[in-house]
Structure formats: C-alpha cells, structure tokens
Scaffold this motif. Sequence first.
Motif, PDB file in Angstrom:
ATOM      1  N   SER A  55      16.661   8.623   1.403  1.00  0.00           N
ATOM      2  CA  SER A  55      15.240   9.208   1.782  1.00  0.00           C
ATOM      3  C   SER A  55      15.124   9.803   2.943  1.00  0.00           C
ATOM      4  N   VAL A  62      10.668  10.225   6.407  1.00  0.00           N
ATOM      5  CA  VAL A  62      11.218   8.894   6.180  1.00  0.00           C
ATOM      6  C   VAL A  62      12.251   8.592   7.475  1.00  0.00           C
ATOM      7  N   ILE A 190       7.107   2.413   6.612  1.00  0.00           N
ATOM      8  CA  ILE A 190       8.727   2.774   6.225  1.00  0.00           C
ATOM      9  C   ILE A 190       9.590   2.094   7.172  1.00  0.00           C
ATOM     10  N   LEU A 244      10.648   1.814  -5.227  1.00  0.00           N
ATOM     11  CA  LEU A 244       9.683   2.803  -5.483  1.00  0.00           C
ATOM     12  C   LEU A 244       8.350   1.924  -5.226  1.00  0.00           C
ATOM     13  N   CYS A 246       7.431   0.060  -2.747  1.00  0.00           N
ATOM     14  CA  CYS A 246       7.333   0.197  -1.675  1.00  0.00           C
ATOM     15  C   CYS A 246       6.539   1.697  -1.459  1.00  0.00           C
ATOM     16  N   LEU A 247       7.132   2.954  -2.003  1.00  0.00           N
ATOM     17  CA  LEU A 247       6.652   4.038  -1.715  1.00  0.00           C
ATOM     18  C   LEU A 247       5.097   4.013  -2.620  1.00  0.00           C
TER      19      LEU A 247
END
Length: 334
Positions: A55, A62, A190, A244, A246-247
């Motif tokens: 990413s 990121v 992040i 995902l 986390c996102l």
Amino acid sequence: MSSTNLQVACVVAFYMCAALVMVFVNKTVMNNEPDLPLVFLLLQLVIAVVLLHVSALASKSVEIPKITLDAAKKLFPVVFVNITGLTFNLLCLRGVEATFFQIARGLVLPLTILCSWMYDPTSGVSKNVITASAIVTGGFFLGVLPNSTIPATSTPSFISLFYGVLSSLFIAVHAVLIKISLPYCQNSTIQLAWWTNAGSALLLLPVVAVTGEISVLQGKIYDSQWNGNTFLYGSLITGVFGFLLCLAGLLSIRVTSPVTHMFSSAARSVLQTIIGVAYFGDLININRATSILVILGGTMFYTWIKSAEAKKQPPADIEAFNGAKTEREAQIKE
C-alpha cells in the motif's frame, strides 16, 4: 441518497463484512487445525505487514515508519499487549462456538472503562456509564451460567472462558496504550498499525518455535493425507481482511460517528449469531440469546451516553472522541 450518506453506508458495510469474515474464517480454521493457532496468527500478521508495504508503494498517504531503537522501546508495551490479546482472542475462539464468542468476550467494555479510569482517574465516570457497564457485566454472567438446555458438548470449558476474560482485559489495556503510543508514531494510525503488526510477529516467532507448532506444521506438510487448503486459504483471507479491517477503522474515523458505529455493531452481532447457527450449527437458547441482547443493549447505551456527552464538548473534542472511539472499536475487532 446523498454522496455523504453513500460513503457512510459503504464504510459501514465494509466494516461489517470484514469483521464477520475475520470471525468465521478464524473459527473455520481453528475447527480444522486446532493445533496450529500461533502459526496461523503469525501468518496473518506477516500478510498484514506485507500489504502495508504494498500500500505504501501504491499510495503516498500510507507511510511506513522509520525503524529506530528508541521508537521500538517506547512502543514495546502496546506491541506486547496487542499480541497477547490477539493470542488469547484466538485461543478463546478455538474453544467456544461462534455465537458464544460474543458472550465470552463480553467484559471488553467494563474492563475498558475500568482501565481508562485507572489511567486517568481525574476524568471521572458518570452514573450512566457505570450503569451501562453493570448491564454488560450482568449480560456476561447470564451467558456463562451453566444451563441444562445446552448439552455438555456445546458447553464452553473453563479455560476457554478464562481465555475470553484475558482477551477482554488485554484489549482494554490496549485501548489505553493506543492513546499513549500514537505520539511516538507521529499520531499516525497507519504507522502504529505497522509497528503493532510487525512487532507482534517478531515477538510471536520465538513463542511459535518453543511451543513446537513449527514441527507440527512440518509434519502435516509431509503427511500425504493432510489437506492444507483450509489452513492456507484461511491464513490468506484473514491476513487480507485483517488489513482491510484496519483500513475500515481509519475510514470510519472520517465518515461515520460513534452512533453509526453503534448500530452497525448491533446489526453485525445479530448477523454473527444467525450465521453461527446456520453455518456451524451452533446451539442458541433463551439464556444465550438474552445474554447477547443484554450485552449489546448495554454497549449501545454506553455509546449513546458518550455521544451525548461529546455533543456538549467543543468541536475539537468531539473529533477526538470520534477518532478514539472508532480506533478502539477497530482494535477490538468485535
């Protein structure tokens, strides 16, 4: 539907799907390979770290943190608590039914409130918050009480419940440590996600070696009768969906509110129960159903209280509350 409402709907659906996939794929793998929980968790963490690096190459937003000894020392507590909580979380899920998993970890909210108060006693705890905590605690004990309508094969063992309580405790401590640790990561979730995943994998590796799970995995690989598809695909899916999730937590901070998250968590809990009964054949009786509803009701009451309190605060405080609340929920991975 406006674009803002569409964004909220998409993020909520995204979060719910990721959370549900994590629970049920984890449970499926643990049902098939109960002797490889730590190797399974290690693979999830490694995949998440790899995806973070991919990413970072694809998007400048990121940013992978610079690795320094000073940062590693300061972030060690949050990393250690994170991997310990994840380990107990998986061990608990291995030993209980998917529908009971919500009950086994039902003390997350009361313990989080307690740990937050112990960290900052000056913040105070309102009577309504104590009431919400008491409701959730009551729901937990209602669910774990022995019941003659549930056969012995579906009754969780004491050790599994103990793992659930320990998981809840470490999750609660982790929620407090996140606030302390973010400044060491330039207040970037992040970067903190990278440290916790990479650091947790590093700490877990020697434990996996000591427990002998690497030898167990090697034995399975050389066994012609072993079908490792469930383990392999389960590791890939949970690694991707853990990333995902986390996102999803980061997106929730931007486009949703605690109240929106409250209702999405409620809907996800109901779906988790229905899927658990339909897919795994889990048993659900009046006690368990009531326990889940009471825990859910107390959690919703708590979220409503905090949202009402946030509306009385200055805008900056409201934004901080939204971010902290959603970040905690993402880390808990309900």
